[in-house]
Design an enzyme around this catalytic site. Structure first.
Site, PDB file in Angstrom:
ATOM      1  CG  ASP A 142       4.443  -4.378   4.131  1.00 53.53           C
ATOM      2  OD1 ASP A 142       4.726  -3.866   3.034  1.00 53.53           O
ATOM      3  OD2 ASP A 142       4.247  -3.709   5.157  1.00 53.53           O
ATOM      4  CD  GLU A 143       2.189  -1.538  -0.379  1.00 51.59           C
ATOM      5  OE1 GLU A 143       2.952  -0.695   0.100  1.00 51.59           O
ATOM      6  OE2 GLU A 143       1.099  -1.263  -0.909  1.00 51.59           O
ATOM      7  CG  ASP A 172      -0.581  -2.070   3.103  1.00 51.25           C
ATOM      8  OD1 ASP A 172      -0.704  -0.835   3.148  1.00 51.25           O
ATOM      9  OD2 ASP A 172       0.487  -2.664   3.392  1.00 51.25           O
TER      10      ASP A 172
END
Lengths: 371, 397
Positions: free
Chosen positions: B107-108, B9
């Site tokens: 973003d993860e 993350d």
């Protein structure tokens, strides 16, 4: 050439070899059979280059000779005839005339010069087996062979001939059968070879109930000498996998279960498994076995519980139901011994008691359950 | 085999990218989101820097409220294209370690590194490597959770943010999980949490100790779900390779071809190409397609679905060859051949295990070596002997 024979004799002789004719081949001549009349005998030969079968019967030969005839057409004609005397003749231009009281049939044949020759199998390496034993060993093994031509070694049955016992082993990589016939006479040689499944099918089909048959091994071929027919087959020249290595020796967890219960349950439950994978899950507990299948794609689900005895803590393991049923069906005793160690390793299947002079063991690999 | 799952993350991703690209923003509260318009703006906070979080600002908060809490903050309108570019570069780093990458958002992602350990070390070592690569290449920090499943990995990545690394030992799941507040439960909204607290359940440990049947009675279906989570059980696989629906290659002959051997040889070459691309993408498909166009442009397409997903050249060729032999009208000239693989979803059943694991693996080994050589020296450097021999024969004719 010219000979006279009863329709039934002609038919049964042709019938023996007709299945050797390949369904599809790039070598056209293989669609034919070779007919030879000489010395009071009719001989019919068919081959697919791997397997050659020769069948014969007595007949009344007026003129010796041979001819190559389209196999299927000949079979179709003879099959539809009533049991009458048939006269079969061919002239030097390979025109064939088949005559009976009903009428006459003309067809064209060809010279035997193009027809592949029958392999020569001359060797001192011979064994003799009771028909019942040979048939049983074939039936217990061939179902487990592979049909994958990429792994040719697995498309046949592995014969191991030792001085005091004969073994046959078959595997497709997912299941394996090993059957040993003990005290099988005293062979003076040892040998290992792979015999194509298809040839063994023909052998089993032509084996009478009683009697003994001789099997001869040469470097490249095996010859099965059966009543009124010989079957020659090429040996598969590939290394057979080291099967002994994959048969576990140290298993301690054993389930004892009634065969018929087990088979019926798996049959019913597997109807609800995914039709692509046939996956069924077995939950083995000390006193019961639960068979469970689920088809996530179509929403079907089934579960059955049957009694068994298991000497260890509960274990879950999944199999392809078809593989499992194949194995279970080939066990003859009322109860089955099923040994498993964990859900990733092979399952070992034995009859509750081994038959006389016999040792049989079957292996089945599970389907990995997602963890 | 115990799975090793990473949840990676990015820390305050959008804000961190802005701070990286604008040194003057560093160390200051940066709030990426809608225009606050002096407190009258509508819309919400998309991401904010850790400095902004100290003022109580958090993502999804109305931008007007954020403005009240932090009027002197730096308000930035999101630059979607830039973030996507950076995200792609970060995902490329993930793919250096495994193909099993399941993106959750820009973003993860979850990474299944079970099979990567031989190459790169333990899950923890891989996590460190990934963090370092992101730091070096992008100047950004990520928090990583390493665990035997997705649920635990996701919780773990969140525990030491920013720049965190938390490893959940498979033997010590309870120790890790039980002290946590039930707000960490996946799928437990405010309502459910309240219900659980009313039952005296405040931590995941409380939940794990709760009688299962009472839980089921009170929560219905969710009871079973929570029971599993409370014991750290989560069987969801890392789902990857989605998006791509099929991989295929076609070949149009310079001159229409009649020779069956030559056609089969082309199918083998196409199978090699398709296999190579599948393995590059980390995809395995279940449905094999054959496309066959005759000289008069009449085209047939046939497919076969296998019981298991495959990526091996040999398996693809076997199937496509069978389709060809069944459908090709001998004696007709062929203009084009195509080979494709689709059906990348999770297969219906588990993997059928093999007694002689060496043999099929040996064949995959061949694929692997072929791929390595193809990568290094180009795709023509190596091909199966069958296709080589045929070419030689042709030259001699």
């Amino acid at each position: 050439m010219k000979f006279t024979i009863s329709r039934n004799s002609f038919h049964s002789t042709l019938q023996k070899v007709i299945h050797v004719i390949p369904a599809k081949s790039t070598v056209d001549i293989l669609y034919n059979v070779l007919i030879i009349a000489e010395g009071g005998q009719l001989k019919i030969i068919a081959t697919d280059l791997e397997i050659t079968q020769v069948a014969w019967s007595e007949c009344n030969v007026e003129q010796d000779g041979s001819i190559v005839v389209p196999g299927k057409l000949l079979m179709d004609i003879i099959r539809e005839m009533p049991d009458l005397e048939i006269t079969f003749s061919a002239d030097n231009n390979f025109k064939i005339l088949i005559e009976s009281n009903f009428g006459e049939y003309k067809l064209s044949g060809q010279s035997k010069t193009e027809y592949p020759s029958v392999p020569l199998v001359e060797s001192d390496e011979k064994i003799e087996l009771d028909n019942s034993v040979l048939k049983r060993m074939i039936e217990k093994t061939i179902f487990a062979c592979s049909t994958d031509n990429l792994r040719p070694a697995l498309t046949g049955v592995f014969f191991q001939i030792f001085e005091e016992e004969i073994r046959m082993v078959a595997t497709d990589g997912h299941r394996l059968v090993k059957i040993v016939h003990k005290n099988s006479g005293n062979q003076e040689f040892t040998k290992e070879l792979i015999v194509p499944t298809k040839a063994l099918n023909f052998v089993a089909r032509n084996l009478p109930e009683k009697g003994k048959q001789q099997i001869t091994f040469s470097e490249s071929h095996v010859l099965f000498e059966l009543p009124n027919t010989n079957i020659y087959t090429r040996i598969i020249k590939e290394p057979f996998p080291d099967y002994e290595r994959v048969i576990p020796q140290n298993y301690t967890k054993e389930m004892l279960i009634a065969k018929d219960d087990f088979v019926s349950s798996v049959k019913r439950v597997s109807l609800f498994s995914n039709p692509m994978t046939y996956q069924v899950r077995l939950m083995v507990e000390t006193d019961k076995l639960t068979v469970h299948a689920q088809d996530i794609d179509f929403g079907g689900e089934a579960k059955e519980t049957i009694p068994c005895s298991f000497n260890s803590e509960a274990l879950e393991i999944a199999y392809n139901a078809n593989y499992l049923l194949d194995i279970l069906r080939h066990i003859d005793t009322e109860k089955i011994k099923f040994l498993v160690e964990d859900s990733d390793g092979p399952g070992l299947v034995y009859p509750e008691e081994q038959g006389e002079n016999e040792e049989i063991v079957m292996l089945i690999m599970p389907v990995r359950i997602r963890s | 085999m115990k799975r090793v799952i990473l949840h990676v993350d990015m820390d305050a991703f959008f804000a961190a990218v802005e701070q990286r690209d604008h040194p003057e923003y560093r160390g200051k509260p940066v709030i990426v989101g809608a225009d606050p318009k002096g407190g009258k703006g509508r819309g919400v906070v998309s991401t904010c820097s850790y400095e902004a979080r100290e003022y109580g600002v958090h993502s999804a908060m109305p931008i007007s409220q954020a403005y009240k809490l932090c009027p002197h903050g730096i308000y930035v309108y999101p630059n979607g294209k830039l973030y996507q570019q950076v995200s792609r570069e970060i995902f490329d780093i993930f793919y250096e370690f495994t193909d099993a990458v399941e993106p959750l958002s820009i973003d993860e992602a979850f990474l299944d590194v079970t099979g990567s350990q031989k190459l790169f070390g333990t899950g923890e070592q891989i996590a460190r490597l990934i963090k370092r690569r992101i730091k070096e290449k992008e100047g950004l920090t990520a928090s990583v959770g390493v665990a035997p499943n997705k649920y635990l990995a996701k919780i773990a990545s969140d525990l030491e943010k920013p720049d965190g690394l938390v490893v959940v030992d498979a033997q010590r799941i309870a120790e890790f999980l039980h002290p946590l507040d039930i707000s960490r439960l996946w799928g437990a909204g405010k309502h459910t949490q309240e219900k659980l607290r009313n039952m005296g359940i405040h931590t995941i440990g409380d939940l794990a100790a709760y009688p299962r049947d009472v839980l089921n009675a009170k929560l219905g279906k969710m009871g079973a779900h929570f029971y599993k989570l409370a014991h750290g059980i989560d069987e969801r696989p890392v789902v990857y390779g989605e998006g791509v629906k099929s991989v295929s290659n076609e070949h149009t002959f310079n001159e229409d071809v009649l020779d069956e051997e030559a056609l089969l040889q082309t199918l083998l070459r196409l199978s090699e190409k398709v296999g190579y691309r599948l393995r590059k993408k980390g995809l395995k498909g279940r449905t094999i397609h054959l496309k066959l166009r005759y000289d008069n442009f009449s085209t047939i397409t046939r497919n076969k679905t296998l019981p298991v997903n495959v990526d091996s050249t040999q398996k693809i060729f076997d199937t496509v060859q069978r389709l060809f032999k069944k459908n090709y009208q001998t004696g007709r000239r062929v203009r084009l051949l195509g080979v494709g693989v689709s059906g990348f979803g999770e297969q219906a059943g588990g993997e059928q295990l093999s007694l002689f694991e060496g043999e099929p693996a040996a064949r995959s080994e061949l694929d692997r070596l072929q791929d390595i050589l193809a990568d290094r020296f180009g795709k023509k450097i190596i091909s199966r002997a069958e296709s080589l021999l045929k070419e030689k024969n042709k030259k001699h004719k």
